[in-house]
Design an enzyme around this catalytic site. Structure first.
Site, short mmCIF file in Angstrom:
data_model
loop_
_atom_site.label_atom_id
_atom_site.label_comp_id
_atom_site.label_asym_id
_atom_site.label_seq_id
_atom_site.Cartn_x
_atom_site.Cartn_y
_atom_site.Cartn_z
N GLU A 47 0.81 -1.23 0.00
CA GLU A 47 0.00 0.00 0.00
C GLU A 47 0.84 1.27 0.00
O GLU A 47 0.72 2.10 0.90
CB GLU A 47 -0.96 -0.02 1.20
N VAL A 48 1.67 1.42 -1.03
CA VAL A 48 2.49 2.65 -1.13
C VAL A 48 1.61 3.72 -1.78
O VAL A 48 1.68 3.97 -2.99
CB VAL A 48 3.78 2.40 -1.93
#
Length: 429
Positions: free
Chosen positions: A141-142
């Site tokens: 989840e960047v």
């Protein structure tokens, strides 16, 4: 490896509670603990600013590992190296390392200081886990990757995309670990990798293991495979590279369990408390061990936890329960099932309150004692019962959690309702 993920970014338990929980996890089939310390790690020197006031001490970290070893649980530390770094980037000192200046979620991979900071964070954590053979680098989840000016410039200069930029940063992190800590094997979450083409992955010749936690499954990593094996159509053999790989079987029945979180991110409200999540976790572990949730599996879970029966569809368990924190499990059930309902019922359905003790009357301290006496004893009794219950719950929570967690949980789950009753009783008196 059947790992239980302890995500300590919220509601981190005291070590004395882990002492009770580790044997239970082992009994239920876990053989490892994935520990995401976040601000609970006793960072030193330049990094001391990252520590929570209630962070574990160095002795605590040592004790956790001794307890794990005693119960045959392998410890895998997790250090987020790209996204989910709010606990770092919320500080003014590190604000310049954000991908997007407004948001503290993700690192800007183009600033040299980012890698330098990661190296010192990884070093401190790895040094305190010399017996661990695995390190998990997170990397899920960047958010907002590619939205910063530096990233936009990099992509146009290099004719690249967010995928190549992501892999470049991950390879730098892996390069540091494999040269600095020979033989240490690396895990990472796979959600960002799923968006990258098979060709790009194969072109990078990466041989890292990736863990795929399928959504809505459980807190245990479900599958590990060589990077190339994650994308349909890719070659299945492990690709050459510095980091070892291993494959686990798929979780048989993803419908039978739910993920357990302490907090979604560093800024969110607390999620379910660990004692409340233990029955769900027990079901997940036993399902993994046995390749499905059979009647026999169910019986083992019930016997281990001390329940008479459980209804998976309703998420309910009947019986006293004998696992660590069972009292909290039952008391939270009481709060969820009765606190709000009983208070709102008393305040909104009592005609004498609505007619003779409205906010208008209370503000002016004006009311007819005859009418007030019709609801007084009932409201005072309700107040007394809940206050006594909450004192008891508070004491149980303090045995498991640090004061900040207890305060936050009370603020979120008890006070919005009990405060209304407290105010009414104060005005009534």
């Amino acid at each position: 490896m059947r790992l239980v993920h302890l995500d300590l970014k919220g509601a981190a338990p005291r070590v004395s509670y882990l002492e009770q929980v580790f044997p239970l996890l082992s009994q239920l089939g876990a053989n490892g603990i994935l520990i995401e310390y976040e601000d609970m790690f006793p960072f030193k020197g330049e990094l001391e600013i990252l520590k929570s006031p209630y962070a574990y001490s160095e002795d605590d970290i040592e004790r956790i590992q001794q307890l794990a070893e005693l119960h045959k649980l392998e410890v895998v530390p997790l250090v987020q190296t790209f996204g989910h770094v709010e606990f770092i980037l919320k500080h003014d000192k590190y604000q310049h390392l954000r991908e997007v200046e407004r948001f503290p979620n993700s690192f800007n991979p183009h600033v040299p200081n980012t890698l330098a900071l990661l190296k010192s964070i990884l070093s401190q954590v790895i040094e305190k886990h010399r017996h661990s053979t695995w390190i998990h680098i997170g990397a899920d989840e960047v958010f907002h990757l590619g939205e910063g000016m530096d990233s936009k410039n990099w992509m146009s200069r290099n004719k690249g995309d967010t995928g190549t930029m992501y892999l470049k940063h991950i390879k730098e992190v892996l390069g540091f670990i494999t040269t600095q800590y020979w033989g240490l094997r690396v895990l990472m979450w796979d959600d960002m990798l799923r968006k990258i083409s098979v060709g790009a992955l194969q072109g990078e010749r990466m041989g890292t293991a990736a863990v795929a936690p399928e959504l809505g499954v459980s807190a245990v990593p479900v599958r590990m495979a060589a990077l190339a094996g994650i994308v349909p159509g890719a070659r299945q053999e492990p690709m050459p590279g510095p980091v070892g790989t291993r494959v686990l079987g798929e979780h048989e029945d993803p419908q039978a369990s739910s993920r357990h979180w302490h907090q979604y991110d560093h800024y969110s409200v607390l999620c379910e408390l660990l004692p409340v999540g233990i029955p769900s976790l027990a079901v997940c572990l036993q399902t993994l061990v046995n390749g499905g949730f059979t009647e026999e599996t169910k019986r083992k879970v019930l016997d281990t936890l001390g329940f008479q029966s459980m209804q998976l569809e309703q998420s309910t368990c009947e019986g006293r329960g004998v696992f660590p924190g069972a009292e909290i499990y039952h008391m939270v059930e009481q709060v969820n099932g009765h606190l709000k309902e009983s208070i709102l019922k008393a305040l909104e359905e009592e005609s004498a309150i609505k007619g003779w003790f409205s906010p208008y009357h209370r503000k002016r301290q004006f009311g007819n004692p005859r009418n007030m006496e019709t609801f007084g004893s009932k409201v005072l009794k309700l107040h007394e019962d809940w206050e006594s219950f909450v004192r008891d719950l508070h004491a149980h929570l303090e045995r498991v959690y640090f004061p900040d967690t207890v305060e936050e949980w009370m603020e979120e789950n008890i006070n919005p309702y009990l405060d209304q009753l407290r105010d009414l009783v104060r005005d009534y008196r």
